[in-house]
Design an enzyme around this catalytic site. Structure first.
Site, short mmCIF file in Angstrom:
data_model
loop_
_atom_site.label_atom_id
_atom_site.label_comp_id
_atom_site.label_asym_id
_atom_site.label_seq_id
_atom_site.Cartn_x
_atom_site.Cartn_y
_atom_site.Cartn_z
N GLY A 14 65.93 5.78 35.06
CA GLY A 14 65.18 5.66 36.31
C GLY A 14 63.84 6.37 36.32
N ARG A 93 70.25 -6.47 33.02
CA ARG A 93 71.17 -7.57 33.23
C ARG A 93 70.41 -8.88 33.22
NH1 ARG A 93 76.43 -7.71 33.18
NH2 ARG A 93 76.40 -9.37 34.73
N ASN A 109 59.48 -7.33 37.64
CA ASN A 109 60.15 -6.65 36.52
C ASN A 109 59.10 -5.96 35.67
OD1 ASN A 109 62.30 -5.99 34.70
ND2 ASN A 109 61.61 -7.64 33.35
N HIS A 111 58.57 -4.84 31.64
CA HIS A 111 59.13 -5.12 30.32
C HIS A 111 58.31 -4.37 29.28
CE1 HIS A 111 61.43 -7.33 27.34
NE2 HIS A 111 60.30 -7.53 26.69
N SER A 138 54.37 -4.70 30.33
CA SER A 138 53.91 -5.76 31.23
C SER A 138 54.72 -5.72 32.52
CB SER A 138 54.14 -7.14 30.61
OG SER A 138 53.57 -7.23 29.32
N THR A 143 60.96 -15.02 37.07
CA THR A 143 61.30 -16.44 37.23
C THR A 143 62.55 -16.72 36.38
OG1 THR A 143 59.92 -17.08 35.35
CG2 THR A 143 58.85 -17.11 37.52
N LEU A 146 63.92 -15.77 31.09
CA LEU A 146 64.08 -14.34 30.83
C LEU A 146 62.78 -13.74 30.29
CD1 LEU A 146 66.09 -11.89 30.58
CD2 LEU A 146 66.39 -12.60 28.20
N ASP A 147 62.26 -12.74 30.98
CA ASP A 147 61.00 -12.07 30.60
C ASP A 147 59.85 -13.07 30.45
OD1 ASP A 147 62.38 -9.62 30.48
OD2 ASP A 147 62.94 -9.97 28.40
N GLN A 175 52.54 4.99 30.42
CA GLN A 175 51.75 3.82 30.83
C GLN A 175 52.55 2.96 31.82
OE1 GLN A 175 50.38 1.55 27.43
NE2 GLN A 175 48.71 3.00 27.04
C1 GAR Z 1 61.71 0.96 30.46
O1 GAR Z 1 61.07 1.19 29.22
C2 GAR Z 1 61.59 -0.48 30.85
O2 GAR Z 1 60.37 -1.07 30.50
C3 GAR Z 1 62.72 -1.09 30.08
O3 GAR Z 1 63.77 -0.16 30.20
C4 GAR Z 1 63.22 1.15 30.33
C5 GAR Z 1 63.82 1.78 31.56
O4 GAR Z 1 63.45 3.13 31.64
N1 GAR Z 1 63.10 -2.36 30.61
C6 GAR Z 1 63.58 -3.37 29.86
O5 GAR Z 1 63.76 -3.26 28.67
C7 GAR Z 1 63.89 -4.64 30.62
N2 GAR Z 1 64.13 -5.71 29.74
P1 GAR Z 1 63.67 3.93 33.01
O6 GAR Z 1 65.13 3.72 33.42
O7 GAR Z 1 63.40 5.36 32.62
O8 GAR Z 1 62.69 3.40 34.02
#
Ligand code: GAR
Length: 217
Positions: A14, A93, A109, A111, A138, A143, A146-147, A175
């Site tokens: 988080g 998920r 989202n 990514h 990004s 939509t 996926l990604d 970032q």
């Molecule tokens: C982040 O790096 C986010 O971009 C990635 O999970 C991490 C969550 O970190 N998300 C994905 O890979 C989604 N496909 P966080 O729980 O510390 O925010």
């Protein structure tokens, strides 16, 4: 949209959630996080929400027989908070088409890649293995693909020869913590819209994703 109601979905640490909490508390985002929902029990992101007085809810996907029933329970809970925006922040998920359609144009989202590169998992290692000079993150509208939804804002980071997947991920996170609050700020200010042609910002179609370097001096 004044006082935008935001529901954040998480699965883990988080840290992006924390960046969003900070941005709302500092008044950078004209809105508030009305609930945080995790599909995994006991994760750090839930503690972060509680610490800031935000309802922290677990809906454990392993309690459900299939994806559709989990997504239906999740949607019911989300809707009970009447959100203007649903933010996926490390929510690991795959979502059903019904779920995505329900929040079309109001679900974001983040990514960890420069989409459309490296949709899916292991993005840091894949960027290193490909010999890429740069990596990045990004923020996009969600939509059915996926990604694959239209990208709003991206960051870019040089890949060093000594980067591992772990150190690259760690270097990228700061970032991520800049671009996600920025996009949520724009959404809550009513500046962003998802149209059949792509993303509109201030009523103008984005022909390509905005770049962090362009918006920060
Ligand atoms: C982040 O790096 C986010 O971009 C990635 O999970 C991490 C969550 O970190 N998300 C994905 O890979 C989604 N496909 P966080 O729980 O510390 O925010």
């Amino acid at each position: 949209m004044s006082d935008c109601r935001i529901v954040v979905l998480i699965s883990g640490s988080g840290s992006n959630l924390q960046a969003l909490i900070d941005a709302t508390e500092q008044g950078n985002i004209d809105g508030r996080i009305v609930a945080v929902i995790s599909n995994r029990p006991g994760v750090r992101g839930l503690e972060r929400a509680e610490k800031h007085g935000i309802p922290a809810i677990t809906i454990d996907h392993t309690d459900f027989p299939d994806r559709a029933s989990f997504d239906a329970a999740l949607a019911e809970r989300i809707d009970s908070y009447h959100p203007d925006l649903v933010v996926l922040a490390g929510f690991m998920r795959i979502l059903t088409e019904d779920f995505v359609a329900r929040y079309a144009g109001r679900m974001l989202n983040i990514h960890p890649s420069r989409l459309p590169k490296y949709q899916g998992l292991h993005t840091h290692q894949r960027a290193i293995d490909a010999g890429d000079a740069t990596h990045g993150a990004s923020v996009h509208f969600v939509t059915a693909e996926l990604d694959g939804g239209p990208v709003i804002l991206q960051s870019e980071l040089p890949i060093r020869g000594d980067h591992t997947a772990e150190t690259l991920a760690a270097d990228l996170l700061p970032q991520e913590h800049r671009i996600y609050p920025k996009v949520v700020e724009w959404f809550c200010a009513g500046r962003l819209a998802l149209t059949p042609d792509g993303v509109e910002m201030d009523g103008k179609l984005l022909t390509q994703p905005l770049q962090l370097a362009e918006i920060e001096d």
